[in-house]
Write a protein that holds these residues in place. Sequence first.
Motif, PDB file in Angstrom:
ATOM      1  N   ALA A   1       1.559  -8.418  16.197  1.00  0.00           N
ATOM      2  CA  ALA A   1       2.927  -7.451  16.332  1.00  0.00           C
ATOM      3  C   ALA A   1       3.281  -7.331  15.050  1.00  0.00           C
ATOM      4  N   THR A   2       4.264  -6.418  14.785  1.00  0.00           N
ATOM      5  CA  THR A   2       4.861  -6.246  13.272  1.00  0.00           C
ATOM      6  C   THR A   2       5.861  -6.964  13.244  1.00  0.00           C
ATOM      7  N   ASP A   3       6.653  -7.503  14.116  1.00  0.00           N
ATOM      8  CA  ASP A   3       7.641  -8.606  13.934  1.00  0.00           C
ATOM      9  C   ASP A   3       7.307  -9.929  14.815  1.00  0.00           C
ATOM     10  N   ASP A   4       8.230 -11.001  14.586  1.00  0.00           N
ATOM     11  CA  ASP A   4       8.264 -12.335  15.046  1.00  0.00           C
ATOM     12  C   ASP A   4       8.897 -12.229  16.534  1.00  0.00           C
TER      13      ASP A   4
ATOM     14  N   ARG B   1       0.669  -1.344   0.175  1.00  0.00           N
ATOM     15  CA  ARG B   1       0.103  -0.189  -0.075  1.00  0.00           C
ATOM     16  C   ARG B   1       0.858   1.458  -0.094  1.00  0.00           C
ATOM     17  N   ARG B   2       1.873   1.228   0.681  1.00  0.00           N
ATOM     18  CA  ARG B   2       2.681   2.587   0.905  1.00  0.00           C
ATOM     19  C   ARG B   2       3.591   2.775  -0.178  1.00  0.00           C
ATOM     20  N   MET B   3       3.865   1.735  -1.049  1.00  0.00           N
ATOM     21  CA  MET B   3       4.670   1.675  -2.291  1.00  0.00           C
ATOM     22  C   MET B   3       3.683   2.273  -3.416  1.00  0.00           C
TER      23      MET B   3
ATOM     24  N   HIS C   1      12.250 -14.128   6.885  1.00  0.00           N
ATOM     25  CA  HIS C   1      12.695 -13.069   6.238  1.00  0.00           C
ATOM     26  C   HIS C   1      11.667 -12.475   5.110  1.00  0.00           C
ATOM     27  N   ASP C   2      11.657 -11.036   5.205  1.00  0.00           N
ATOM     28  CA  ASP C   2      10.769 -10.335   4.463  1.00  0.00           C
ATOM     29  C   ASP C   2      11.085 -10.522   3.043  1.00  0.00           C
ATOM     30  N   GLY C   3      10.039 -10.800   2.014  1.00  0.00           N
ATOM     31  CA  GLY C   3      10.372 -10.804   0.769  1.00  0.00           C
ATOM     32  C   GLY C   3      10.761  -9.504   0.215  1.00  0.00           C
ATOM     33  N   ALA C   4      10.365  -8.159   1.016  1.00  0.00           N
ATOM     34  CA  ALA C   4      10.672  -6.898   0.554  1.00  0.00           C
ATOM     35  C   ALA C   4      12.277  -6.557   1.220  1.00  0.00           C
ATOM     36  N   ARG C   5      12.996  -7.277   1.772  1.00  0.00           N
ATOM     37  CA  ARG C   5      14.263  -6.999   1.982  1.00  0.00           C
ATOM     38  C   ARG C   5      15.366  -7.860   1.364  1.00  0.00           C
ATOM     39  N   PRO C   6      15.602  -7.147  -0.094  1.00  0.00           N
ATOM     40  CA  PRO C   6      16.416  -7.940  -0.933  1.00  0.00           C
ATOM     41  C   PRO C   6      18.056  -7.459  -0.788  1.00  0.00           C
TER      42      PRO C   6
ATOM     43  N   ILE D   1      17.852  -2.387   3.756  1.00  0.00           N
ATOM     44  CA  ILE D   1      16.350  -1.418   4.008  1.00  0.00           C
ATOM     45  C   ILE D   1      15.218  -2.488   3.482  1.00  0.00           C
ATOM     46  N   LYS D   2      14.036  -2.130   3.879  1.00  0.00           N
ATOM     47  CA  LYS D   2      12.768  -2.852   3.548  1.00  0.00           C
ATOM     48  C   LYS D   2      12.300  -1.896   2.471  1.00  0.00           C
ATOM     49  N   VAL D   3      11.978  -2.414   1.333  1.00  0.00           N
ATOM     50  CA  VAL D   3      11.545  -1.678   0.369  1.00  0.00           C
ATOM     51  C   VAL D   3      10.204  -1.510   0.593  1.00  0.00           C
TER      52      VAL D   3
ATOM     53  N   GLN E   1      16.964  -0.730  15.864  1.00  0.00           N
ATOM     54  CA  GLN E   1      15.603  -1.091  14.637  1.00  0.00           C
ATOM     55  C   GLN E   1      15.639  -2.533  14.377  1.00  0.00           C
ATOM     56  N   ALA E   2      14.713  -3.291  14.237  1.00  0.00           N
ATOM     57  CA  ALA E   2      14.583  -4.575  14.220  1.00  0.00           C
ATOM     58  C   ALA E   2      14.521  -4.761  12.533  1.00  0.00           C
ATOM     59  N   GLN E   3      15.203  -5.771  12.035  1.00  0.00           N
ATOM     60  CA  GLN E   3      15.352  -6.088  10.709  1.00  0.00           C
ATOM     61  C   GLN E   3      14.869  -7.556  10.497  1.00  0.00           C
ATOM     62  N   THR E   4      14.911  -8.057   9.659  1.00  0.00           N
ATOM     63  CA  THR E   4      14.917  -9.586   9.147  1.00  0.00           C
ATOM     64  C   THR E   4      16.185  -9.862   8.322  1.00  0.00           C
ATOM     65  N   PRO E   5      16.767 -11.177   8.436  1.00  0.00           N
ATOM     66  CA  PRO E   5      15.919 -12.314   9.098  1.00  0.00           C
ATOM     67  C   PRO E   5      15.912 -12.367  10.387  1.00  0.00           C
TER      68      PRO E   5
ATOM     69  N   GLU F   1      -2.542 -10.014   7.396  1.00  0.00           N
ATOM     70  CA  GLU F   1      -1.358  -9.443   8.252  1.00  0.00           C
ATOM     71  C   GLU F   1      -0.281 -10.293   7.907  1.00  0.00           C
ATOM     72  N   ARG F   2       0.825  -9.443   8.161  1.00  0.00           N
ATOM     73  CA  ARG F   2       2.300 -10.254   8.068  1.00  0.00           C
ATOM     74  C   ARG F   2       2.187 -11.438   8.964  1.00  0.00           C
ATOM     75  N   GLN F   3       1.866 -11.290  10.166  1.00  0.00           N
ATOM     76  CA  GLN F   3       1.534 -12.285  11.201  1.00  0.00           C
ATOM     77  C   GLN F   3       0.828 -13.513  10.623  1.00  0.00           C
TER      78      GLN F   3
HETATM   79  C1  LIG Z   1       9.520  -7.537  10.528  1.00  0.00           C
HETATM   80  C2  LIG Z   1       9.767  -6.288   9.931  1.00  0.00           C
HETATM   81  O1  LIG Z   1      10.582  -6.026   9.078  1.00  0.00           O
HETATM   82  C3  LIG Z   1      11.037  -5.798  11.297  1.00  0.00           C
HETATM   83  O2  LIG Z   1      11.386  -4.348  10.916  1.00  0.00           O
HETATM   84  C4  LIG Z   1       8.861  -5.011  10.077  1.00  0.00           C
HETATM   85  O3  LIG Z   1       8.213  -4.832  11.376  1.00  0.00           O
HETATM   86  C5  LIG Z   1       7.635  -5.620   9.181  1.00  0.00           C
HETATM   87  O4  LIG Z   1       7.312  -4.714   8.502  1.00  0.00           O
HETATM   88  P1  LIG Z   1       5.963  -3.827   8.480  1.00  0.00           P
HETATM   89  O5  LIG Z   1       5.987  -2.513   7.744  1.00  0.00           O
HETATM   90  O6  LIG Z   1       5.572  -3.412   9.949  1.00  0.00           O
HETATM   91  O7  LIG Z   1       4.612  -4.750   7.962  1.00  0.00           O
END
Ligand SMILES: C[C@](O)(CO)[C@H](O)COP(=O)(O)O
Length: 236
Positions: A190-193, A14-16, A110-115, A214-216, A164-168, A83-85
Amino acid sequence: MKATVLIPAAGTGRRMGGSINKQYLELAGKPVLAHTLTLFENHPQVENIYLIVSSDDISYCQEQIVDRFKFNKVSRIIAGGAERQDSVRNGLKALTEDGFNQPHRPILIHDGARPLFDCKRLSALIEAVEESGACTIGVPVKDTIKDVVNKTITGSPDRSRLWQAQTPQGFQYRLINDAFTQADADGFVATDDASLLERLGHPVQILEGDYRNIKVTTPEDILVAVALLGDDHCSG
Ligand SMILES: C[C@](O)(CO)[C@H](O)COP(=O)(O)O
Ligand SMILES: Nc1ccn([C@@H]2O[C@H](COP(=O)(O)OP(=O)(O)OP(=O)(O)O)[C@@H](O)[C@H]2O)c(=O)n1
């Protein structure tokens, strides 16, 4: 120990905005999601990958991503959720359906959007998961963070403690499965695992990653990702 990877890639972006879902936008001649999958396909400790996408995109992903780029480690493509969860949960359920029964096996999410994850950090992450059960990649925050309510600052948390939390994010299978079961029972989202274990008091380690991961998310991230892909990077 070998690891299993779940790639949630079922978001709507949506944000893209735009007419093409961000996972399928081309970066340096290859879709974002193909860059992400390459990171794991090429790593010797990754045994298999469960790819989670929108139900409408399953055939497209099979043909245009998995078959086209010959991702032999993708063992299954699963429909995601709202939702992501929900999407990650569907991935865990698919493991159960497939008779997965290795309680201590590292499951990397791992987020598909973190290449742009630097896959040289993957072995250290897997080792940390084997030793402590749960570990995420993250980076110390660089900005001053404000707590805001109704457009008024209510606090300035001590930055030296903020990451800042990232993935994996990696977890032993039994731990993450139990944490999802408990979150479902409690209606916790929650927004992460990692948050799902943190709330149960289970320690989660954090391993320093890098700012390139980065998360695209918004259109300017595409420009940044293209620039970073031109840099020395292991996605090939
Ligand atoms: C899991 C995550 O990438 C950690 O930064 C992130 O929380 C997921 O992204 P969202 O934009 O909050 O869905
Ligand atoms: N229902 C969802 C929502 C998100 N994701 C995935 O989780 C990752 C992180 O989510 P985010 O970047 O926020 O993606 P979107 O939810 O698509 O973005 P937006 O919030 O802008 O719609 C992405 O790889 C995304 O595809 C998912 O699998 N299922």
